[in-house]
Design an enzyme around this catalytic site. Structure first.
Site, PDB file in Angstrom:
ATOM      1  N   ALA A   6      -0.026 -49.500 -16.359  1.00 34.08           N
ATOM      2  CA  ALA A   6      -1.356 -48.907 -16.496  1.00 34.08           C
ATOM      3  C   ALA A   6      -1.333 -48.100 -17.786  1.00 34.08           C
ATOM      4  O   ALA A   6      -0.494 -47.227 -17.970  1.00 34.08           O
ATOM      5  CB  ALA A   6      -1.659 -48.002 -15.310  1.00 34.08           C
ATOM      6  N   CYS A   7      -2.237 -48.427 -18.688  1.00 36.66           N
ATOM      7  CA  CYS A   7      -2.139 -47.833 -20.004  1.00 36.66           C
ATOM      8  C   CYS A   7      -3.513 -47.638 -20.631  1.00 36.66           C
ATOM      9  O   CYS A   7      -4.529 -47.875 -20.013  1.00 36.66           O
ATOM     10  CB  CYS A   7      -1.292 -48.729 -20.895  1.00 36.66           C
ATOM     11  SG  CYS A   7      -2.015 -50.378 -21.099  1.00 36.66           S
ATOM     12  N   GLY A   8      -3.469 -47.257 -21.893  1.00 37.20           N
ATOM     13  CA  GLY A   8      -4.676 -47.151 -22.682  1.00 37.20           C
ATOM     14  C   GLY A   8      -4.896 -48.414 -23.495  1.00 37.20           C
ATOM     15  O   GLY A   8      -5.754 -48.456 -24.357  1.00 37.20           O
ATOM     16  N   ALA A   9      -4.112 -49.456 -23.203  1.00 37.59           N
ATOM     17  CA  ALA A   9      -4.219 -50.774 -23.854  1.00 37.59           C
ATOM     18  C   ALA A   9      -4.002 -50.717 -25.358  1.00 37.59           C
ATOM     19  O   ALA A   9      -4.768 -51.264 -26.134  1.00 37.59           O
ATOM     20  CB  ALA A   9      -5.543 -51.443 -23.514  1.00 37.59           C
ATOM     21  N   VAL A  36      -2.656 -53.369 -18.223  1.00 39.42           N
ATOM     22  CA  VAL A  36      -4.114 -53.296 -18.127  1.00 39.42           C
ATOM     23  C   VAL A  36      -4.535 -51.838 -18.181  1.00 39.42           C
ATOM     24  O   VAL A  36      -3.762 -50.946 -17.819  1.00 39.42           O
ATOM     25  CB  VAL A  36      -4.657 -53.955 -16.834  1.00 39.42           C
ATOM     26  CG1 VAL A  36      -4.358 -55.435 -16.798  1.00 39.42           C
ATOM     27  CG2 VAL A  36      -4.122 -53.283 -15.603  1.00 39.42           C
TER      28      VAL A  36
END
Length: 102
Positions: A6-9, A36
């Site tokens: 889970a990230c800031g893409a 994502v």
């Protein structure tokens, strides 16, 4: 191991993913890893949690960890900032194994 990041893409997530893939290959460990944005996970929990063993959240969005833990039925943890920044794949995998018990 099946990991959802889970990230800031951003670019740093892509770099970390490549390092984790190389690490797992060198260890002979099977890996499925995708990244994502956190909002995608929260909005589509069922689409993600059935396909992954855990969610690891990048430090740039770690403030949303409690929110993820409330909606997920799989373990979630925040990757320490330094390990994320330098792409410390062995420490990230250690964290994944610790929270999943695998």
């Amino acid at each position: 191991m099946r990991i959802l990041l889970a990230c800031g893409a951003g670019l740093s997530t892509s770099i970390l993913m490549k390092k984790i893939e190389k690490y797992c290959e060198s260890q002979g460990e099977e890996l499925k890893i995708n990244a994502v944005p956190v909002g995608d996970i929260v909005g589509n929990v069922d689409a993600y949690q059935n396909d992954y063993d855990c969610v690891l959240i990048g430090p740039q969005v770690s403030y949303r960890l409690d929110e993820l833990k409330k909606v997920l039925s799989i373990p979630a943890a925040s990757i320490p900032s330094l390990d994320y920044a330098v792409g410390n794949a062995d420490k990230v995998m250690e964290l994944a194994h610790k929270i999943t018990g695998k």
